[in-house]
Design a protein around this motif. Sequence first.
Motif, PDB file in Angstrom:
ATOM      1  N   LEU A   2       0.851  -1.191   0.000  1.00 42.73           N
ATOM      2  CA  LEU A   2       0.000   0.000   0.000  1.00 42.73           C
ATOM      3  C   LEU A   2       0.890   1.246   0.000  1.00 42.73           C
ATOM      4  CD1 LEU A   2      -2.957   1.045   0.364  1.00 42.73           C
ATOM      5  CD2 LEU A   2      -2.509   1.010   2.807  1.00 42.73           C
ATOM      6  N   LYS A   3       0.797   2.053  -1.064  1.00 40.47           N
ATOM      7  CA  LYS A   3       1.618   3.260  -1.174  1.00 40.47           C
ATOM      8  C   LYS A   3       0.884   4.422  -0.508  1.00 40.47           C
ATOM      9  CE  LYS A   3       2.069   2.970  -5.611  1.00 40.47           C
ATOM     10  NZ  LYS A   3       2.458   3.225  -7.007  1.00 40.47           N
ATOM     11  N   LEU A   4       1.490   4.962   0.544  1.00 42.45           N
ATOM     12  CA  LEU A   4       0.863   5.932   1.428  1.00 42.45           C
ATOM     13  C   LEU A   4       1.618   7.256   1.422  1.00 42.45           C
ATOM     14  CD1 LEU A   4      -1.165   6.240   3.949  1.00 42.45           C
ATOM     15  CD2 LEU A   4       0.811   5.593   5.303  1.00 42.45           C
ATOM     16  N   GLY A  26       2.546  -4.252   5.246  1.00 46.34           N
ATOM     17  CA  GLY A  26       2.047  -4.002   3.899  1.00 46.34           C
ATOM     18  C   GLY A  26       1.932  -2.545   3.515  1.00 46.34           C
ATOM     19  N   VAL A  27       2.482  -1.638   4.338  1.00 43.40           N
ATOM     20  CA  VAL A  27       2.390  -0.206   4.072  1.00 43.40           C
ATOM     21  C   VAL A  27       3.763   0.344   3.725  1.00 43.40           C
ATOM     22  CG1 VAL A  27       1.858   2.054   5.062  1.00 43.40           C
ATOM     23  CG2 VAL A  27       0.390   0.099   5.577  1.00 43.40           C
ATOM     24  N   SER A  28       3.822   1.104   2.652  1.00 39.62           N
ATOM     25  CA  SER A  28       5.045   1.789   2.253  1.00 39.62           C
ATOM     26  C   SER A  28       4.767   3.288   2.231  1.00 39.62           C
ATOM     27  CB  SER A  28       5.458   1.312   0.858  1.00 39.62           C
ATOM     28  OG  SER A  28       6.498   2.112   0.348  1.00 39.62           O
ATOM     29  N   LEU A  50      -3.195   5.866  -0.991  1.00 39.33           N
ATOM     30  CA  LEU A  50      -3.893   6.437   0.150  1.00 39.33           C
ATOM     31  C   LEU A  50      -3.147   7.646   0.691  1.00 39.33           C
ATOM     32  CD1 LEU A  50      -6.246   5.969   2.239  1.00 39.33           C
ATOM     33  CD2 LEU A  50      -4.611   4.617   3.550  1.00 39.33           C
ATOM     34  N   ILE A  51      -3.924   8.638   1.130  1.00 40.00           N
ATOM     35  CA  ILE A  51      -3.367   9.826   1.788  1.00 40.00           C
ATOM     36  C   ILE A  51      -3.880   9.850   3.223  1.00 40.00           C
ATOM     37  CG2 ILE A  51      -3.223  12.350   1.809  1.00 40.00           C
ATOM     38  CD1 ILE A  51      -4.125  12.245  -1.177  1.00 40.00           C
ATOM     39  N   LEU A 116      -6.465   1.236   8.289  1.00 42.66           N
ATOM     40  CA  LEU A 116      -5.645   0.812   7.150  1.00 42.66           C
ATOM     41  C   LEU A 116      -6.001  -0.596   6.692  1.00 42.66           C
ATOM     42  CD1 LEU A 116      -2.091   2.241   7.879  1.00 42.66           C
ATOM     43  CD2 LEU A 116      -3.897   3.171   6.459  1.00 42.66           C
ATOM     44  N   LEU A 117      -6.305  -1.475   7.650  1.00 38.49           N
ATOM     45  CA  LEU A 117      -6.689  -2.835   7.287  1.00 38.49           C
ATOM     46  C   LEU A 117      -8.002  -2.844   6.516  1.00 38.49           C
ATOM     47  CD1 LEU A 117      -6.328  -5.901   7.398  1.00 38.49           C
ATOM     48  CD2 LEU A 117      -7.499  -5.864   9.604  1.00 38.49           C
TER      49      LEU A 117
END
Length: 161
Positions: A2-4, A26-28, A50-51, A116-117
Amino acid sequence: MLKLVIVEDDLMIAAINREFALKTPGVSIVATFYDGREALDFLLKNQVDLILLGIGLQRDYSGLQLLTELRRQGKMIDVIIISGRCDAECVRDALFLGIVDYLLKPFVYERFSEALLLFSLILLAYCRLRVTTQVALRTFCPPPACEEAVTYTLVPSGASG
């Protein structure tokens, strides 16, 4: 992954958001911005999932103004608002602009992680599994169970208290 992107003008809150995001599998984190103009320039040119958006953004314009401009420019990036503001007008405006969640400060890591999940499950359902109906989405990722009942007291229009 997940690109954050984090957009928050308060350095301490941005650091907490970053710490919480890094703890979440799973978050970048692609970028962190402390003002809306820099964030807008980046978001118009780059693909993110996501922002995490603060409402206050004191340096140039509010988070809602940033979100409004993204929508005006056709960028339908998903957004989770993180704010201390809970007035009805602010929440309504954010929902109207299509946010996926609204985290009210202060919050604990578990609430952050839940947001986030749930977003990741919805993204998976829509993008990979081609879930296209609300019923199918709720089957795939049901809403979290409430730990305690919530009651609301309606105050008549014009009444205070």
